[in-house]
Design a protein around this motif. Structure first.
Motif, PDB file in Angstrom:
ATOM      1  N   ALA A  69     -67.165  73.007 -97.421  1.00 35.28           N
ATOM      2  CA  ALA A  69     -66.938  74.452 -97.567  1.00 35.28           C
ATOM      3  C   ALA A  69     -66.170  74.810 -98.839  1.00 35.28           C
ATOM      4  N   ILE A  70     -65.587  73.783 -99.505  1.00 33.73           N
ATOM      5  CA  ILE A  70     -64.830  74.065-100.739  1.00 33.73           C
ATOM      6  C   ILE A  70     -65.817  74.517-101.808  1.00 33.73           C
ATOM      7  N   PRO A  71     -65.582  75.696-102.420  1.00 31.54           N
ATOM      8  CA  PRO A  71     -66.595  76.277-103.314  1.00 31.54           C
ATOM      9  C   PRO A  71     -66.602  75.676-104.724  1.00 31.54           C
ATOM     10  N   GLU A  72     -65.686  74.759-105.016  1.00 33.97           N
ATOM     11  CA  GLU A  72     -65.612  74.215-106.370  1.00 33.97           C
ATOM     12  C   GLU A  72     -65.694  72.689-106.330  1.00 33.97           C
ATOM     13  N   PRO A  73     -65.879  72.067-107.498  1.00 31.42           N
ATOM     14  CA  PRO A  73     -65.932  70.594-107.500  1.00 31.42           C
ATOM     15  C   PRO A  73     -64.572  70.001-107.141  1.00 31.42           C
ATOM     16  N   VAL A  74     -64.597  68.842-106.527  1.00 34.73           N
ATOM     17  CA  VAL A  74     -63.376  68.143-106.131  1.00 34.73           C
ATOM     18  C   VAL A  74     -63.417  66.729-106.713  1.00 34.73           C
ATOM     19  N   ASP A  75     -62.354  66.335-107.407  1.00 37.96           N
ATOM     20  CA  ASP A  75     -62.288  64.976-107.959  1.00 37.96           C
ATOM     21  C   ASP A  75     -61.767  63.961-106.949  1.00 37.96           C
ATOM     22  N   LEU A  76     -60.745  64.391-106.196  1.00 37.44           N
ATOM     23  CA  LEU A  76     -60.080  63.448-105.291  1.00 37.44           C
ATOM     24  C   LEU A  76     -59.874  64.070-103.921  1.00 37.44           C
ATOM     25  N   ALA A  77     -60.271  63.324-102.891  1.00 40.48           N
ATOM     26  CA  ALA A  77     -59.988  63.758-101.520  1.00 40.48           C
ATOM     27  C   ALA A  77     -58.915  62.845-100.932  1.00 40.48           C
ATOM     28  N   VAL A  78     -57.857  63.479-100.420  1.00 42.01           N
ATOM     29  CA  VAL A  78     -56.810  62.708 -99.739  1.00 42.01           C
ATOM     30  C   VAL A  78     -56.958  62.982 -98.248  1.00 42.01           C
ATOM     31  N   LEU A  79     -57.192  61.927 -97.469  1.00 47.53           N
ATOM     32  CA  LEU A  79     -57.496  62.117 -96.050  1.00 47.53           C
ATOM     33  C   LEU A  79     -56.279  61.770 -95.184  1.00 47.53           C
ATOM     34  N   VAL A  80     -55.846  62.771 -94.405  1.00 47.13           N
ATOM     35  CA  VAL A  80     -54.686  62.598 -93.526  1.00 47.13           C
ATOM     36  C   VAL A  80     -55.091  63.072 -92.139  1.00 47.13           C
ATOM     37  N   ILE A  81     -56.168  62.470 -91.614  1.00 46.16           N
ATOM     38  CA  ILE A  81     -56.718  62.878 -90.314  1.00 46.16           C
ATOM     39  C   ILE A  81     -56.819  61.646 -89.433  1.00 46.16           C
ATOM     40  N   PRO A  82     -56.928  61.811 -88.122  1.00 42.19           N
ATOM     41  CA  PRO A  82     -57.008  60.638 -87.231  1.00 42.19           C
ATOM     42  C   PRO A  82     -58.200  59.745 -87.589  1.00 42.19           C
ATOM     43  N   ALA A  83     -58.017  58.441 -87.405  1.00 43.54           N
ATOM     44  CA  ALA A  83     -59.030  57.456 -87.792  1.00 43.54           C
ATOM     45  C   ALA A  83     -60.447  57.810 -87.325  1.00 43.54           C
ATOM     46  N   PRO A  84     -60.638  58.246 -86.067  1.00 41.57           N
ATOM     47  CA  PRO A  84     -62.012  58.518 -85.610  1.00 41.57           C
ATOM     48  C   PRO A  84     -62.705  59.641 -86.383  1.00 41.57           C
ATOM     49  N   GLN A  85     -61.942  60.489 -87.089  1.00 47.92           N
ATOM     50  CA  GLN A  85     -62.563  61.580 -87.845  1.00 47.92           C
ATOM     51  C   GLN A  85     -62.858  61.209 -89.302  1.00 47.92           C
ATOM     52  N   VAL A  86     -62.391  60.010 -89.720  1.00 47.81           N
ATOM     53  CA  VAL A  86     -62.481  59.665 -91.138  1.00 47.81           C
ATOM     54  C   VAL A  86     -63.932  59.475 -91.599  1.00 47.81           C
ATOM     55  N   SER A  87     -64.749  58.836 -90.755  1.00 46.05           N
ATOM     56  CA  SER A  87     -66.140  58.594 -91.159  1.00 46.05           C
ATOM     57  C   SER A  87     -66.845  59.904 -91.489  1.00 46.05           C
ATOM     58  N   GLY A  88     -66.712  60.885 -90.603  1.00 42.75           N
ATOM     59  CA  GLY A  88     -67.343  62.186 -90.809  1.00 42.75           C
ATOM     60  C   GLY A  88     -66.887  62.836 -92.107  1.00 42.75           C
ATOM     61  N   ALA A  89     -65.569  62.794 -92.332  1.00 41.98           N
ATOM     62  CA  ALA A  89     -65.022  63.421 -93.539  1.00 41.98           C
ATOM     63  C   ALA A  89     -65.545  62.727 -94.795  1.00 41.98           C
ATOM     64  N   CYS A  93     -67.546  63.980 -98.108  1.00 39.83           N
ATOM     65  CA  CYS A  93     -67.156  63.676 -99.497  1.00 39.83           C
ATOM     66  C   CYS A  93     -68.375  63.205-100.280  1.00 39.83           C
ATOM     67  N   ALA A  94     -69.129  62.288 -99.656  1.00 39.96           N
ATOM     68  CA  ALA A  94     -70.315  61.753-100.321  1.00 39.96           C
ATOM     69  C   ALA A  94     -71.316  62.873-100.587  1.00 39.96           C
ATOM     70  N   ALA A  95     -71.516  63.728 -99.577  1.00 39.50           N
ATOM     71  CA  ALA A  95     -72.475  64.830 -99.716  1.00 39.50           C
ATOM     72  C   ALA A  95     -72.076  65.748-100.873  1.00 39.50           C
ATOM     73  N   LYS A  96     -70.776  65.936-101.037  1.00 37.38           N
ATOM     74  CA  LYS A  96     -70.275  66.843-102.085  1.00 37.38           C
ATOM     75  C   LYS A  96     -70.148  66.140-103.432  1.00 37.38           C
ATOM     76  N   GLY A  97     -70.386  64.844-103.454  1.00 38.69           N
ATOM     77  CA  GLY A  97     -70.302  64.095-104.720  1.00 38.69           C
ATOM     78  C   GLY A  97     -68.886  63.855-105.189  1.00 38.69           C
ATOM     79  N   ILE A  98     -67.943  63.772-104.266  1.00 40.12           N
ATOM     80  CA  ILE A  98     -66.548  63.502-104.647  1.00 40.12           C
ATOM     81  C   ILE A  98     -66.423  62.022-105.023  1.00 40.12           C
ATOM     82  N   PRO A  99     -65.913  61.726-106.212  1.00 39.11           N
ATOM     83  CA  PRO A  99     -65.931  60.334-106.695  1.00 39.11           C
ATOM     84  C   PRO A  99     -64.815  59.446-106.135  1.00 39.11           C
ATOM     85  N   ALA A 100     -63.725  60.058-105.630  1.00 46.35           N
ATOM     86  CA  ALA A 100     -62.583  59.225-105.252  1.00 46.35           C
ATOM     87  C   ALA A 100     -61.908  59.745-103.997  1.00 46.35           C
TER      88      ALA A 100
END
Lengths: 491, 491
Positions: A69-89, A93-100
């Protein structure tokens, strides 16, 4: 991903134009809040996008329900969510083309069972999506020149030349705090966590190639691929020093390391051999890691193991000589020419030995004459100067005492003048040492009469490092000499 | 002079009712001024008589032309006059029946020739006159309970249990500064200088017999009579710990020691054997001397070498385990009962090993439960607690960061409440550790997330010592274990 592509993605991780904090929170003391606050609080210049489906805004920033839903490009995603939600997130990231991505969350391989399964899954997602992934189970990363601290507690470092790679979050964070509080100057920090995708060796290769990095300090518990590490290390150490603290060298420590990260610690002898062959400087303690890394970041590298010592009073010099011999450093006896040069300024009854005892003399120009004579003498590679700087603390104590008494003899003006003269004298000595280091290309380590351990003084020439005790100075020089000799022996 | 008579005179030296400062001066920065100021400035309760034939009064006190002109009894004479005048002054001391003298002046045996001749003369005068003479060529003495500092720079120590004997003035003074600044608590200090009359061993015998002395730290370069030292040391170590730093153990150091005091340094192996046989704890560095002495002054003595480690996060624990093994300390695997006891409070996934990793838990009662369980377990003699205390500094950094940002989420009240809660939690932990130490008679060393090295916290129970790094804690425990085992092995 080849090394060039990977390094390009790591550039986006450490110098991102924008960061998404996935799992951002406005609940104080939650990790999603701590990390976001650290990023916002420390002069990060890029864009920050909090992601949390339950909020419209967090800390005054618009909040997004999902990464996509983020309307702009993102270089880095920092994930601070429970382990079971990490795969989805990560899929987002991959879908949005986030490199890191940096996955702070824990609950993966270190927990076994389902956690280990999820970790395998996120490795596949990262690989398929071309994401450079740090972690999981890491306390984060920092980039001082990039003004980014994605950490649970900010450290606010001065941008500088030292990079740190740590396989322990707590220990890494503490080293970062020391670097910041002592003003050593940081380039980058990487807490590698479980190393599901990115390994310590990848970070070493990356940091080794960056110009702003002058030295790399590593805390390691175990390496997945020793051969790969050695190849990379050999390449990096040709250009800049790498200092490693390998934990788990004892049986008890090795057991603890296995239970900590699940990685096999391996035989310490193997590591020692690996380090020696690839020119990696091996230290055994966190203080050794910090002190040695600071010196190798800021000072010239000695060409060998020969040391000239100047001391104020006998005791300190003897201790320094003992420690030097213990650590394989040599104190050459003074040459005839050196004695002649020193005779110029020293009182006639001076000891004519190395250590050179300047006894009770109080003249900064005399100290500098001795230090410079030793540093310019071609039979020494480094100098230790003991007991000169830090006397201003003594003067302060004396003034406090005098004022408790009655202050009759010493006027306020006189006391301030004495203190000022002492401080100026010490400044002259430190600046002179900076100049001597710069001109001779030899390190001069100062042992000051203070309790603060390592401290860094910026002068108009090169920075000067002081320590509280001779043993700290000798420990640093022993490690520096190892590296100097390694460089000299390379073809 | 027999030992009883000598000790009575040393009582007058360290607890004098009156002091004459011979060579007192009103010229700032001259030694005769520095010493007088130090004595007057630091709450000395007895009478002070400056002696200087050229002055009627100095620092507001009546000044006397000679020692014999002082109209009242004098316990201690401090001589700060040129070497050639010392014999005459000492004869006056003898004539007046002064029992103790400290000769600060230099220019004696250490200069050779005429200086050596004068030194022989003053030995005869002191012996004939029954004067307990410290020096010459010493920076002085201090007596914290006697509120006396006859030193060139005052240190203002808290009165306490540690006594120091030093054969180097500069080094001794620095150790005194550390003791004062760190609040360890000082009993007495003796800089023995040239040891013309009083030797380090005499001071050891004296301090060993005083109740206010809990431990004796010695810096030595060479002993005149090793057998005598051993006899005295064996007697003292049966009652209290003696910690010795013998300098000059290397060739270069030994050469420097000889040129420094003219005393023969002797073979280091001989000293090592001497120390081992007489239960003297041998340290190699000034930091080791200070840290070990502080711990042995303030903490219970462990009965052996078995250590329980609690850590916050894996890395620190591994380092501690490595250092323990290096230094001959043992980490016993947890017993079934200990695991059961710890299960009560720790999360179900805890590592069930020694070191005990309390992972991310933040509850002070949990830490204390772990520490107490380890301390009460009969298979450990001492405990190390890593990474718990000092987090308030992290909170301070976090608050500073949050305020730089905008402070919107965290109100001033909330921030102060978080900081206060952290400080209170750390206080609870430290007080709890004080109680556990007192109840179990086992030392608990804290490794705090700070940069200040050794620090002492007074609690309502026993004092608690914290260090900055595991290696410092382990070094201390290794020395303490040596002494504990020595005591256990004595018949």
């Amino acid at each position: 991903m080849d090394r060039t592509e990977l390094n390009a993605k790591l550039d986006r991780m450490f110098y991102p134009a924008s960061v998404a904090v996935v799992g951002a929170s406005d609940v104080p003391v939650k990790w999603g809040n701590l990390i976001l606050t650290s990023i916002l609080g420390w002069e990060y210049k890029g864009k920050v996008f909090p992601v949390n489906p339950k909020k419209d805004s967090i800390l005054g920033l618009p909040c997004y329900p999902s990464i996509t839903a983020i309307p702009e490009p993102v270089d880095l995603a920092v994930l601070v969510i429970p382990a079971p939600q990490v795969s989805g997130a990560l899929r987002e990231c991959a879908a949005k083309g986030i490199p890191a991505a940096v996955v702070i969350s824990s609950g993966f391989r270190e927990m076994g069972g389902e956690g280990a399964r999820i970790e395998e899954e996120i490795v596949r997602i990262a690989q398929d999506g071309g994401i450079a992934l740090m972690g999981p189970n890491t306390m984060g990363i920092a980039s001082a020149h990039g003004r980014l601290e994605a950490l649970p507690t900010p450290t606010g470092p001065t941008p500088g030349g030292l990079s740190v790679i740590s396989q322990s979050g707590n220990l890494g964070l503490q080293v970062l705090k020391w670097i910041a509080h002592k003003g050593i100057g940081l380039a980058m920090y990487a807490g590698t966590g479980n190393e599901a995708v990115l390994h310590a060796s990848d970070l070493l290769a990356y940091m080794g190639g960056r110009d702003e990095v002058k030295a790399v300090a590593m805390y390691m518990e175990g390496l997945a691929d020793g051969r790969n590490f050695m190849d990379i290390a050999r390449e990096v150490t040709a250009r800049k020093p790498v200092i490693a603290l390998k934990a788990g060298r004892s049986q008890a420590g090795s057991r603890a390391a296995q239970s900590h990260t699940g990685s096999l610690a391996g035989s310490f002898a193997t590591y020692r051999a690996m380090f020696a062959q690839s020119g990696v400087i091996q230290v055994n303690t966190p203080t050794g890691l910090l002190n040695t890394s600071a010196a190798l970041t800021l000072l010239p590298i000695p060409r060998g193991n020969r040391v000239g010592v100047m001391t104020m009073g006998g005791g300190w010099g003897i201790i320094a000589a003992d420690e030097c011999e213990d650590r394989g450093l040599v104190l050459p006896p003074l040459s005839g020419q050196t004695v002649t040069d020193l005779d110029e300024r020293l009182p006639r009854y001076w000891n004519r030995g190395n250590p050179v005892d300047v006894v009770g003399e109080g003249d900064p120009e005399l100290y500098l004459h001795v230090i410079e004579t030793l540093a310019r003498w071609d039979e020494v590679d480094a100098v230790i100067a003991l007991g000169i700087v830090g006397r201003s603390r003594y003067v302060e104590d004396f003034i406090a005492c005098q004022e408790r008494f009655d202050g009759k003899l010493y006027s306020k003006e006189l006391k301030l003048a004495v203190l000022k003269a002492q401080i100026q004298a010490e400044d002259r000595v430190m600046t002179g040492i900076g100049r001597i280091q710069q001109e001779t290309g030899k390190p001069v380590l100062v042992v000051a009469l203070t309790e603060e351990g390592l401290s860094v003084r910026r002068t108009s020439y090169s920075p000067v490092i002081s320590l509280s005790t001779p043993e700290e100075a000798v420990d640093i020089l022993a490690h520096m000499a190892f590296y100097g000799e390694y460089l000299a022996g390379r073809t």
